[in-house]
Scaffold this motif. Structure first.
Motif, PDB file in Angstrom:
ATOM      1  N   MET A   1      50.868  39.702  41.438  1.00 62.79           N
ATOM      2  CA  MET A   1      49.784  39.272  42.231  1.00 62.79           C
ATOM      3  C   MET A   1      48.663  40.141  42.779  1.00 62.79           C
ATOM      4  N   LYS A   2      47.477  39.616  42.750  1.00 62.64           N
ATOM      5  CA  LYS A   2      46.363  40.461  43.361  1.00 62.64           C
ATOM      6  C   LYS A   2      45.615  39.950  44.497  1.00 62.64           C
ATOM      7  N   LEU A   3      45.056  40.400  45.270  1.00 60.10           N
ATOM      8  CA  LEU A   3      44.345  40.103  46.358  1.00 60.10           C
ATOM      9  C   LEU A   3      42.936  40.191  45.983  1.00 60.10           C
ATOM     10  N   ILE A   4      41.931  39.351  46.090  1.00 59.62           N
ATOM     11  CA  ILE A   4      40.688  39.579  45.549  1.00 59.62           C
ATOM     12  C   ILE A   4      39.740  39.389  46.934  1.00 59.62           C
ATOM     13  N   LEU A   5      39.177  40.365  47.527  1.00 59.46           N
ATOM     14  CA  LEU A   5      38.365  40.169  48.731  1.00 59.46           C
ATOM     15  C   LEU A   5      37.002  40.124  48.101  1.00 59.46           C
ATOM     16  N   ALA A   6      36.301  39.151  48.236  1.00 60.14           N
ATOM     17  CA  ALA A   6      34.877  38.826  47.730  1.00 60.14           C
ATOM     18  C   ALA A   6      33.944  38.613  49.054  1.00 60.14           C
ATOM     19  N   ILE A   7      32.901  39.768  48.927  1.00 56.50           N
ATOM     20  CA  ILE A   7      31.866  39.578  50.169  1.00 56.50           C
ATOM     21  C   ILE A   7      30.449  38.928  49.338  1.00 56.50           C
ATOM     22  N   ILE A   8      30.323  37.675  49.816  1.00 55.16           N
ATOM     23  CA  ILE A   8      29.082  37.026  49.082  1.00 55.16           C
ATOM     24  C   ILE A   8      28.089  36.483  50.089  1.00 55.16           C
ATOM     25  N   GLN A   9      26.904  36.017  49.647  1.00 55.35           N
ATOM     26  CA  GLN A   9      25.959  35.578  50.732  1.00 55.35           C
ATOM     27  C   GLN A   9      26.483  34.109  51.146  1.00 55.35           C
ATOM     28  N   ASP A  10      26.118  33.899  52.160  1.00 53.01           N
ATOM     29  CA  ASP A  10      26.052  32.605  52.959  1.00 53.01           C
ATOM     30  C   ASP A  10      25.758  31.155  51.844  1.00 53.01           C
ATOM     31  N   LYS A  11      24.382  31.723  51.391  1.00 54.02           N
ATOM     32  CA  LYS A  11      24.000  30.571  50.570  1.00 54.02           C
ATOM     33  C   LYS A  11      24.936  30.028  49.529  1.00 54.02           C
ATOM     34  N   ASP A  12      25.687  31.085  48.871  1.00 54.29           N
ATOM     35  CA  ASP A  12      26.443  30.669  47.766  1.00 54.29           C
ATOM     36  C   ASP A  12      28.000  30.195  48.082  1.00 54.29           C
ATOM     37  N   SER A  13      28.218  30.122  49.600  1.00 55.85           N
ATOM     38  CA  SER A  13      29.451  30.175  49.720  1.00 55.85           C
ATOM     39  C   SER A  13      29.887  28.623  49.407  1.00 55.85           C
ATOM     40  N   GLN A  14      29.263  27.520  49.616  1.00 56.07           N
ATOM     41  CA  GLN A  14      30.082  26.273  49.592  1.00 56.07           C
ATOM     42  C   GLN A  14      30.076  25.948  47.926  1.00 56.07           C
ATOM     43  N   GLN A  15      29.128  26.323  47.057  1.00 54.11           N
ATOM     44  CA  GLN A  15      29.272  26.190  45.670  1.00 54.11           C
ATOM     45  C   GLN A  15      30.496  27.010  45.195  1.00 54.11           C
ATOM     46  N   LEU A  16      30.578  28.427  45.745  1.00 58.65           N
ATOM     47  CA  LEU A  16      31.779  29.125  45.134  1.00 58.65           C
ATOM     48  C   LEU A  16      33.196  28.254  45.464  1.00 58.65           C
TER      49      LEU A  16
ATOM     50  N   GLY B   1      44.146  34.978  46.809  1.00 64.07           N
ATOM     51  CA  GLY B   1      45.371  35.325  46.155  1.00 64.07           C
ATOM     52  C   GLY B   1      45.598  34.773  44.821  1.00 64.07           C
ATOM     53  N   VAL B   2      45.772  35.621  43.577  1.00 67.19           N
ATOM     54  CA  VAL B   2      45.920  35.173  42.444  1.00 67.19           C
ATOM     55  C   VAL B   2      46.734  35.840  41.624  1.00 67.19           C
ATOM     56  N   GLU B   3      47.526  35.354  40.391  1.00 74.11           N
ATOM     57  CA  GLU B   3      47.963  35.968  39.722  1.00 74.11           C
ATOM     58  C   GLU B   3      47.221  36.803  38.783  1.00 74.11           C
ATOM     59  N   GLU B   4      47.847  37.993  38.584  1.00 72.15           N
ATOM     60  CA  GLU B   4      47.088  39.244  37.932  1.00 72.15           C
ATOM     61  C   GLU B   4      46.365  38.669  36.643  1.00 72.15           C
ATOM     62  N   GLU B   5      47.064  37.746  35.696  1.00 70.41           N
ATOM     63  CA  GLU B   5      46.529  37.365  34.472  1.00 70.41           C
ATOM     64  C   GLU B   5      45.069  36.652  34.676  1.00 70.41           C
ATOM     65  N   LYS B   6      44.938  35.859  36.151  1.00 68.60           N
ATOM     66  CA  LYS B   6      43.901  35.139  36.193  1.00 68.60           C
ATOM     67  C   LYS B   6      42.659  35.708  37.006  1.00 68.60           C
ATOM     68  N   VAL B   7      42.848  36.883  37.306  1.00 68.61           N
ATOM     69  CA  VAL B   7      41.770  37.680  38.041  1.00 68.61           C
ATOM     70  C   VAL B   7      40.732  37.552  37.434  1.00 68.61           C
TER      71      VAL B   7
END
Ligand code: 2BA
Length: 108
Positions: free
Chosen positions: A1-16, A47-53
């Motif tokens: 398993m992997k942990l993705i930390l993604a820092i994004i702009q507020d404006k995109d957060s709802q859509q994401l 948190g996501v399985e490695e093959e889904k990163v």
């Protein structure tokens, strides 16, 4: 398993958030503040399985956009306030992503 930390702009957060749910990915959204602009942004913990990163990164890329933002040099360098007053343009990403290994994952 992997942990993705993604820092994004507020404006995109709802859509994401919506697109991650559609893709059946679990995520946590945290309010955060950029160290440089001192403006609000969002940090997603995914948190996501490695093959889904790569699938998650594709969703992030598709839904998070780079934008220009103007900041005044007085904000960045208060000591230069008298000589520098023109706003300067910075490109704020898209997304800044860190992909970390997960030693153990449990849900109760
Ligand atoms: P901020 O730190 O507020 O940075 C916003 C934008 O300002 C950055 O966009 C970059 O274009 C510019 N910038 C940042 N530091 C700079 C510097 N020392 N000199 C000149 N320009 C600078 P991004 O690179 O797309 O970053 C967007 C946000 O992602 C950042 O907001 C911060 O919250 C986070 N971030 C970026 N890199 C990071 C890292 N290595 N570690 C932790 N967080 C990071």
């Amino acid at each position: 398993m992997k942990l993705i930390l993604a820092i994004i702009q507020d404006k995109d957060s709802q859509q994401l958030q919506e697109e991650l749910v559609k893709g059946n990915f679990r995520a946590t959204k945290l309010p955060s503040t950029g160290g440089f602009l001192k403006a609000g942004n969002c940090t997603f913990i995914i948190g996501v399985e490695e093959e889904k990163v790569d699938d998650v990164l594709t969703i992030i890329k598709k839904n998070c956009h780079t934008r220009s933002q103007f900041v005044t040099p007085t904000f960045l360098m208060p000591e230069a306030a008298s000589s520098l007053t023109e706003p300067v343009e910075v490109q704020v990403g898209g997304a800044t992503c860190f992909i970390l290994p997960v030693d153990k994952f449990v849900r109760f």
